[in-house]
Scaffold this active site. Structure first.
Site, PDB file in Angstrom:
ATOM      1  N   ARG A   9      -6.670   3.043  12.020  1.00 16.76           N
ATOM      2  CA  ARG A   9      -6.356   1.647  12.336  1.00 16.76           C
ATOM      3  C   ARG A   9      -7.421   1.019  13.235  1.00 16.76           C
ATOM      4  O   ARG A   9      -7.359  -0.176  13.496  1.00 16.76           O
ATOM      5  CB  ARG A   9      -5.010   1.554  13.070  1.00 16.76           C
ATOM      6  CG  ARG A   9      -3.781   1.891  12.234  1.00 16.76           C
ATOM      7  CD  ARG A   9      -3.201   0.647  11.633  1.00 16.76           C
ATOM      8  NE  ARG A   9      -1.811   0.296  11.812  1.00 16.76           N
ATOM      9  CZ  ARG A   9      -0.760   0.779  11.172  1.00 16.76           C
ATOM     10  NH1 ARG A   9      -0.850   1.794  10.372  1.00 16.76           N
ATOM     11  NH2 ARG A   9       0.439   0.260  11.339  1.00 16.76           N
TER      12      ARG A   9
ATOM     13  N   ARG B 283       1.625  -7.440  14.484  1.00 12.67           N
ATOM     14  CA  ARG B 283       1.008  -6.386  13.669  1.00 12.67           C
ATOM     15  C   ARG B 283      -0.086  -6.961  12.771  1.00 12.67           C
ATOM     16  O   ARG B 283      -1.139  -6.356  12.593  1.00 12.67           O
ATOM     17  CB  ARG B 283       2.085  -5.674  12.837  1.00 12.67           C
ATOM     18  CG  ARG B 283       2.885  -4.682  13.664  1.00 12.67           C
ATOM     19  CD  ARG B 283       4.301  -4.507  13.158  1.00 12.67           C
ATOM     20  NE  ARG B 283       4.390  -3.926  11.842  1.00 12.67           N
ATOM     21  CZ  ARG B 283       5.446  -4.095  11.031  1.00 12.67           C
ATOM     22  NH1 ARG B 283       6.481  -4.840  11.412  1.00 12.67           N
ATOM     23  NH2 ARG B 283       5.464  -3.534   9.868  1.00 12.67           N
TER      24      ARG B 283
ATOM     25  N   ARG C 185      13.756  -1.884   8.681  1.00 16.10           N
ATOM     26  CA  ARG C 185      13.010  -1.295   9.786  1.00 16.10           C
ATOM     27  C   ARG C 185      13.144  -2.169  11.027  1.00 16.10           C
ATOM     28  O   ARG C 185      13.109  -3.382  10.946  1.00 16.10           O
ATOM     29  CB  ARG C 185      11.525  -1.190   9.405  1.00 16.10           C
ATOM     30  CG  ARG C 185      11.184   0.125   8.762  1.00 16.10           C
ATOM     31  CD  ARG C 185       9.805   0.123   8.209  1.00 16.10           C
ATOM     32  NE  ARG C 185       8.778  -0.282   9.161  1.00 16.10           N
ATOM     33  CZ  ARG C 185       7.476  -0.184   8.907  1.00 16.10           C
ATOM     34  NH1 ARG C 185       7.062   0.298   7.746  1.00 16.10           N
ATOM     35  NH2 ARG C 185       6.579  -0.574   9.785  1.00 16.10           N
TER      36      ARG C 185
ATOM     37  N   LYS D 288       0.825  -1.217   0.000  1.00 14.14           N
ATOM     38  CA  LYS D 288       0.000   0.000   0.000  1.00 14.14           C
ATOM     39  C   LYS D 288       0.855   1.262   0.000  1.00 14.14           C
ATOM     40  O   LYS D 288       0.494   2.251  -0.636  1.00 14.14           O
ATOM     41  CB  LYS D 288      -1.023  -0.002   1.138  1.00 14.14           C
ATOM     42  CG  LYS D 288      -0.448   0.081   2.530  1.00 14.14           C
ATOM     43  CD  LYS D 288      -1.574   0.121   3.520  1.00 14.14           C
ATOM     44  CE  LYS D 288      -1.169  -0.006   4.973  1.00 14.14           C
ATOM     45  NZ  LYS D 288       0.200  -0.109   5.370  1.00 14.14           N
TER      46      LYS D 288
ATOM     47  N   ARG E 241      12.068  -7.136   3.474  1.00 12.10           N
ATOM     48  CA  ARG E 241      11.902  -5.730   3.055  1.00 12.10           C
ATOM     49  C   ARG E 241      13.069  -4.863   3.542  1.00 12.10           C
ATOM     50  O   ARG E 241      13.558  -5.011   4.649  1.00 12.10           O
ATOM     51  CB  ARG E 241      10.594  -5.205   3.651  1.00 12.10           C
ATOM     52  CG  ARG E 241      10.371  -3.728   3.440  1.00 12.10           C
ATOM     53  CD  ARG E 241       8.934  -3.374   3.646  1.00 12.10           C
ATOM     54  NE  ARG E 241       8.525  -3.321   5.048  1.00 12.10           N
ATOM     55  CZ  ARG E 241       7.302  -2.950   5.434  1.00 12.10           C
ATOM     56  NH1 ARG E 241       6.375  -2.657   4.542  1.00 12.10           N
ATOM     57  NH2 ARG E 241       6.995  -2.906   6.710  1.00 12.10           N
TER      58      ARG E 241
HETATM   59  P1  AMP Z   1       3.331   1.222   9.474  1.00 13.31           P
HETATM   60  O1  AMP Z   1       4.493   1.939   8.866  1.00 13.31           O
HETATM   61  O2  AMP Z   1       1.999   1.719   8.953  1.00 13.31           O
HETATM   62  O3  AMP Z   1       3.471  -0.271   9.437  1.00 13.31           O
HETATM   63  O4  AMP Z   1       3.341   1.645  11.024  1.00 13.31           O
HETATM   64  C1  AMP Z   1       4.421   1.318  11.874  1.00 13.31           C
HETATM   65  C2  AMP Z   1       4.017   1.443  13.316  1.00 13.31           C
HETATM   66  O5  AMP Z   1       3.629   2.812  13.584  1.00 13.31           O
HETATM   67  C3  AMP Z   1       2.809   0.628  13.728  1.00 13.31           C
HETATM   68  O6  AMP Z   1       3.144  -0.721  14.040  1.00 13.31           O
HETATM   69  C4  AMP Z   1       2.327   1.416  14.948  1.00 13.31           C
HETATM   70  O7  AMP Z   1       3.165   1.183  16.068  1.00 13.31           O
HETATM   71  C5  AMP Z   1       2.555   2.841  14.512  1.00 13.31           C
HETATM   72  N1  AMP Z   1       1.373   3.404  13.805  1.00 13.31           N
HETATM   73  C6  AMP Z   1       1.274   3.786  12.491  1.00 13.31           C
HETATM   74  N2  AMP Z   1       0.050   4.247  12.203  1.00 13.31           N
HETATM   75  C7  AMP Z   1      -0.662   4.155  13.361  1.00 13.31           C
HETATM   76  C8  AMP Z   1      -2.006   4.463  13.721  1.00 13.31           C
HETATM   77  N3  AMP Z   1      -2.884   4.925  12.826  1.00 13.31           N
HETATM   78  N4  AMP Z   1      -2.388   4.239  15.008  1.00 13.31           N
HETATM   79  C9  AMP Z   1      -1.529   3.771  15.928  1.00 13.31           C
HETATM   80  N5  AMP Z   1      -0.250   3.444  15.664  1.00 13.31           N
HETATM   81  C10 AMP Z   1       0.187   3.632  14.382  1.00 13.31           C
END
Ligand code: AMP
Length: 200
Positions: free
Chosen positions: A85, A163, A152, A13, A119
């Site tokens: 989320r 996750r 990451r 995405k 990744r």
């Molecule tokens: P992502 O890059 O979208 O996989 O996000 C990485 C991490 O950031 C997630 O595992 C959460 O810890 C935090 N995070 C990102 N977006 C949100 C959100 N909308 N609500 C809460 N935590 C978030």
């Protein structure tokens, strides 16, 4: 036009949001990136949530997102990636702005885990590579901007499983709320882009 791109970790995405944002002149906002770029006092707290695979508290991410999308560059439309989320984030977002379309990019758990474990991404421009299926031309160097590539800290199997479990538990009601359209993420990147453009 304001869009939300949904999908489990590794669905592509972020990659698609980048491509479509350029094609359609929409601002791409990833809440994961906003959080990873936090500085100052908040950084330690935010990193501890991210690195363990847990979500940061709703109040915090809602405040950060609200501040971000009220900037002038978001006026002509944006793609949200990683937000909302859960339902309380949905309700907060409904109060902040109107969303025109929600697209879910779907992949299997096995595919998600294999993509994330392999990744590697560029901290500088956000380009994403896969060390097995889509490696950079020079090892550890971004093809797009020549910066160093990084893995990451939350892209390990334990954090990924957590996750994915959180994603599954919280996502269905959100997709229903927005009447999201689902597309198959297990296709070539160009084909996924085309499917999204057809919907838009
Ligand atoms: P992502 O890059 O979208 O996989 O996000 C990485 C991490 O950031 C997630 O595992 C959460 O810890 C935090 N995070 C990102 N977006 C949100 C959100 N909308 N609500 C809460 N935590 C978030």
């Amino acid at each position: 036009m304001n869009l939300i791109f949904f999908g489990p970790q590794g669905s592509g995405k972020g990659t698609q949001a980048k491509i479509i944002s350029e094609k359609m002149q929409l601002k791409h906002v990833s809440t994961g990136d906003l959080l990873r770029n936090t500085s100052g006092k908040l950084k330690k707290e935010v990193d501890s949530y991210i690195n363990s695979g847990n979500l940061v508290p709703d109040e915090l991410i809602i405040k950060i997102l609200k501040e971000e999308i009220s900037k002038p560059e978001y006026k002509s439309g944006f793609i949200l990636d990683g937000f909302p989320r859960n339902i309380s984030q949905v309700l907060a977002l409904d109060k902040i702005t109107k969303i025109d379309k929600v697209i879910e990019i779907s992949i299997s758990d096995e595919e998600a885990i294999s993509r994330i474990v392999n990744r590697i991404s560029c901290k500088s421009c956000g380009f994403i590579f896969n060390i097995k299926t889509n490696p950079s031309k020079l090892q550890n160097t971004c093809d797009n901007c020549n910066s160093k590539l990084e893995k990451r800290s939350d892209d390990n199997e334990e954090a990924i499983k957590k996750r994915l479990a959180i994603y599954k538990k919280d996502t269905s009601p959100i997709l229903l709320h927005y009447k999201a359209i689902t597309i198959n993420g297990q296709q070539e990147i160009d084909k996924v882009t085309q499917d999204i453009l057809n919907i838009l």
